[in-house]
Design a protein around this motif. Structure first.
Motif, PDB file in Angstrom:
ATOM      1  N   THR A  68      29.235  93.344  10.682  1.00  0.00           N
ATOM      2  CA  THR A  68      27.364  92.924  10.273  1.00  0.00           C
ATOM      3  C   THR A  68      26.676  94.010   9.237  1.00  0.00           C
ATOM      4  N   PRO A  69      25.922  93.459   8.742  1.00  0.00           N
ATOM      5  CA  PRO A  69      25.036  94.105   7.493  1.00  0.00           C
ATOM      6  C   PRO A  69      25.194  95.598   7.678  1.00  0.00           C
ATOM      7  N   ASP A  70      25.353  96.258   8.586  1.00  0.00           N
ATOM      8  CA  ASP A  70      25.360  98.125   8.520  1.00  0.00           C
ATOM      9  C   ASP A  70      26.683  98.009   8.829  1.00  0.00           C
ATOM     10  N   GLY A  71      27.558  97.494   8.260  1.00  0.00           N
ATOM     11  CA  GLY A  71      28.887  98.266   8.389  1.00  0.00           C
ATOM     12  C   GLY A  71      29.272  98.439   9.990  1.00  0.00           C
ATOM     13  N   ARG A  72      29.111  98.403  10.807  1.00  0.00           N
ATOM     14  CA  ARG A  72      29.186  99.114  12.485  1.00  0.00           C
ATOM     15  C   ARG A  72      30.623  98.255  12.977  1.00  0.00           C
ATOM     16  N   THR A  73      30.312  97.036  12.923  1.00  0.00           N
ATOM     17  CA  THR A  73      31.222  95.752  13.704  1.00  0.00           C
ATOM     18  C   THR A  73      31.522  95.212  12.896  1.00  0.00           C
ATOM     19  N   LEU A  74      32.672  94.482  13.043  1.00  0.00           N
ATOM     20  CA  LEU A  74      33.988  93.798  12.535  1.00  0.00           C
ATOM     21  C   LEU A  74      33.952  92.767  13.731  1.00  0.00           C
ATOM     22  N   TYR A  75      33.931  91.230  13.273  1.00  0.00           N
ATOM     23  CA  TYR A  75      34.258  90.224  13.881  1.00  0.00           C
ATOM     24  C   TYR A  75      35.799  89.830  13.007  1.00  0.00           C
ATOM     25  N   ILE A  76      36.206  89.222  13.685  1.00  0.00           N
ATOM     26  CA  ILE A  76      37.637  88.791  13.297  1.00  0.00           C
ATOM     27  C   ILE A  76      37.923  86.925  13.936  1.00  0.00           C
ATOM     28  N   THR A  77      38.448  86.208  13.516  1.00  0.00           N
ATOM     29  CA  THR A  77      39.063  85.206  13.516  1.00  0.00           C
ATOM     30  C   THR A  77      39.929  85.204  13.840  1.00  0.00           C
ATOM     31  N   HIS A  78      40.905  84.153  14.964  1.00  0.00           N
ATOM     32  CA  HIS A  78      42.509  84.252  15.154  1.00  0.00           C
ATOM     33  C   HIS A  78      42.269  82.465  15.867  1.00  0.00           C
ATOM     34  N   PRO A  79      42.697  81.546  14.647  1.00  0.00           N
ATOM     35  CA  PRO A  79      42.449  79.748  14.424  1.00  0.00           C
ATOM     36  C   PRO A  79      43.645  79.864  15.721  1.00  0.00           C
ATOM     37  N   ASP A  80      44.646  80.141  16.046  1.00  0.00           N
ATOM     38  CA  ASP A  80      45.681  79.865  16.780  1.00  0.00           C
ATOM     39  C   ASP A  80      45.797  80.046  17.846  1.00  0.00           C
ATOM     40  N   LEU A  81      44.793  81.210  18.196  1.00  0.00           N
ATOM     41  CA  LEU A  81      44.036  81.464  20.081  1.00  0.00           C
ATOM     42  C   LEU A  81      43.094  80.721  20.473  1.00  0.00           C
ATOM     43  N   SER A  82      42.365  80.432  19.035  1.00  0.00           N
ATOM     44  CA  SER A  82      41.180  79.836  19.614  1.00  0.00           C
ATOM     45  C   SER A  82      40.291  81.293  19.852  1.00  0.00           C
ATOM     46  N   LEU A  83      39.967  82.435  19.531  1.00  0.00           N
ATOM     47  CA  LEU A  83      39.653  83.458  19.513  1.00  0.00           C
ATOM     48  C   LEU A  83      38.529  84.108  18.277  1.00  0.00           C
ATOM     49  N   VAL A  84      37.546  84.962  18.741  1.00  0.00           N
ATOM     50  CA  VAL A  84      36.817  85.731  18.184  1.00  0.00           C
ATOM     51  C   VAL A  84      37.193  87.102  18.153  1.00  0.00           C
ATOM     52  N   SER A  85      36.888  88.141  17.976  1.00  0.00           N
ATOM     53  CA  SER A  85      37.265  90.094  18.504  1.00  0.00           C
ATOM     54  C   SER A  85      36.112  90.330  18.003  1.00  0.00           C
ATOM     55  N   ARG A  86      36.066  91.308  18.789  1.00  0.00           N
ATOM     56  CA  ARG A  86      35.059  92.017  18.093  1.00  0.00           C
ATOM     57  C   ARG A  86      35.668  93.549  17.811  1.00  0.00           C
ATOM     58  N   ILE A  87      35.640  94.093  16.912  1.00  0.00           N
ATOM     59  CA  ILE A  87      35.749  95.716  16.172  1.00  0.00           C
ATOM     60  C   ILE A  87      34.287  96.937  15.843  1.00  0.00           C
ATOM     61  N   ASP A  88      34.593  97.781  17.168  1.00  0.00           N
ATOM     62  CA  ASP A  88      33.482  98.813  16.706  1.00  0.00           C
ATOM     63  C   ASP A  88      34.062  99.865  15.743  1.00  0.00           C
ATOM     64  N   VAL A  89      33.417  99.546  14.052  1.00  0.00           N
ATOM     65  CA  VAL A  89      34.612 100.708  13.010  1.00  0.00           C
ATOM     66  C   VAL A  89      34.223 101.844  13.145  1.00  0.00           C
ATOM     67  N   ALA A  90      33.149 102.277  14.223  1.00  0.00           N
ATOM     68  CA  ALA A  90      33.954 104.148  14.526  1.00  0.00           C
ATOM     69  C   ALA A  90      34.899 104.780  15.728  1.00  0.00           C
ATOM     70  N   THR A  91      34.423 103.704  16.072  1.00  0.00           N
ATOM     71  CA  THR A  91      35.666 104.135  17.759  1.00  0.00           C
ATOM     72  C   THR A  91      36.862 103.493  17.188  1.00  0.00           C
ATOM     73  N   ARG A  92      37.287 102.181  16.337  1.00  0.00           N
ATOM     74  CA  ARG A  92      38.665 101.772  15.377  1.00  0.00           C
ATOM     75  C   ARG A  92      38.288 101.147  17.127  1.00  0.00           C
ATOM     76  N   ARG A  93      38.276 100.297  17.583  1.00  0.00           N
ATOM     77  CA  ARG A  93      39.026  99.771  18.295  1.00  0.00           C
ATOM     78  C   ARG A  93      38.121  98.678  18.934  1.00  0.00           C
ATOM     79  N   VAL A  94      39.041  97.158  19.615  1.00  0.00           N
ATOM     80  CA  VAL A  94      38.364  96.022  19.613  1.00  0.00           C
ATOM     81  C   VAL A  94      37.909  96.089  20.789  1.00  0.00           C
ATOM     82  N   THR A  95      36.521  96.147  21.398  1.00  0.00           N
ATOM     83  CA  THR A  95      35.647  95.558  22.030  1.00  0.00           C
ATOM     84  C   THR A  95      35.107  94.483  23.284  1.00  0.00           C
ATOM     85  N   ALA A  96      35.742  93.557  22.753  1.00  0.00           N
ATOM     86  CA  ALA A  96      35.979  92.023  22.922  1.00  0.00           C
ATOM     87  C   ALA A  96      35.974  90.953  22.548  1.00  0.00           C
TER      88      ALA A  96
END
Length: 327
Positions: A68-96
């Motif tokens: 995201t533009p504020d750098g607080r959230t990352l999104y990751i694609t997983h082609p083999d699993l048909s998934l997108v993961s969301r990461i909270d950068v501050a807490t260092r964890r996958v949130t969804a």
């Protein structure tokens, strides 16, 4: 995923896949987030201190990454699993995690942080997702095997590298209608947009060149520049002076003068199979060395490598966060 991992570098898509420029604010560190495909890990690297800040486990075979533009959230694609993961950068964890098409590959976040734009490799489509829920809110057919993508919100466009169609698709951001296609070299993969949006730079893997596209009302290729063997990553400095390209097969950095569209003679070694690349500032860039399991810090003006950071196995792509969250 149908495509061999060794043959499909990620930039950003790259990212990507993308080059995102930033400067430290109030002495805060500049953080690069790195996707390691084999280790299923996202590593946060302090670029100035040249050290790892944190490691965040994610689902298997991560590929594209966007922030995201504020750098607080990352999104990751997983082609083999048909998934997108969301990461909270501050807490260092996958949130969804949420389903996204068939093979989500490249990814970008809109400036308001509300929508994700994802290239679906096997569905030959651009998909729009609600960033909060992951629900699909629109899609459009594009060329075969779309990889990297980049968004120009000022112009209201999305550009996609249609790898197996040897072209770039131009999509209207508001309507999700494809409005143009532009032929490129063979197997376009990674894209970078000039700061003013006037030019699009396309790394063509199989032909070993860089397509320079004028993005006006009728987008058109201006020139192709030989840059090296299998260019998989491309980024543009924020002063618009230099284009940096990572060449996987030759293991070298290529720097192109954006004014003259000529290749600089110096090509320092990045390592074994470098892939994603991003700019930190007009003076500095970072790239990943897939086979060497490193992040490489580059002094652009000196054409020199100034640091290497070991990261988790199989780094393929990275993004520089627009606003760092202190470790």
């Amino acid at each position: 995923m149908k495509t061999p991992l060794a043959g499909l570098a990620l930039a950003t898509l790259l990212l990507l896949l993308a080059g995102r420029a930033t400067h430290a604010e109030d002495g805060a560190p500049i953080i690069a987030a790195v996707v390691s495909q084999k280790a299923a890990m996202v590593t946060l690297v302090d670029v100035e201190a040249v050290r790892v800040v944190a490691e965040i486990p994610v689902a298997k075979v991560p590929a594209g990454i966007a922030a995201t533009p504020d750098g607080r959230t990352l999104y990751i694609t997983h082609p083999d699993l048909s998934l997108v993961s969301r990461i909270d950068v501050a807490t260092r964890r996958v949130t969804a995690t949420f389903k996204a098409g068939r093979e989500p590959f490249g990814i970008a976040v809109t400036q308001d942080g509300q929508s994700l734009l994802v290239s679906d490799w096997s569905a030959d489509a651009l998909i729009r997702l609600d960033a909060a829920s992951g629900a699909e809110t629109g899609r459009v057919a594009v060329g075969r095997s779309p990889a990297g993508l980049v968004v120009d919100e000022a112009a209201g466009r999305v550009y996609l590298a249609d790898r197996e169609s040897h072209q770039v698709s131009v999509v209207d951001l508001a309507t999700l209608a494809r409005v143009a296609t532009v032929p490129t070299g063979r197997a376009p993969f990674a894209l970078a947009l000039s700061p003013d949006g006037g030019r699009l730079y396309v790394a063509n893997v199989q032909s070993g060149d860089l397509s320079v596209i004028a993005t006006g009302a009728a987008p058109d290729e201006l020139k192709r520049i030989k840059v090296g063997l299998m260019p998989y990553g491309v980024a543009v400095t924020p002063d618009a002076r230099d284009i940096v390209v990572s060449n996987q097969q030759s293991g070298r950095l290529a720097i192109v003068d954006a004014g003259t569209l000529t290749l600089a003679p110096e090509q320092p070694s990045l390592g074994s199979f470098p892939e994603g690349i991003a700019v930190v500032s007009s003076a500095k860039a970072v790239a990943v060395d897939w086979a060497g399991d490193e992040v490489v810090v580059i002094d652009i003006a000196r054409r020199a490598i100034i640091g290497r950071v070991p990261v988790a196995t199989g780094p393929r792509n990275l993004v520089v966060l627009g606003r760092t969250v202190a470790p």
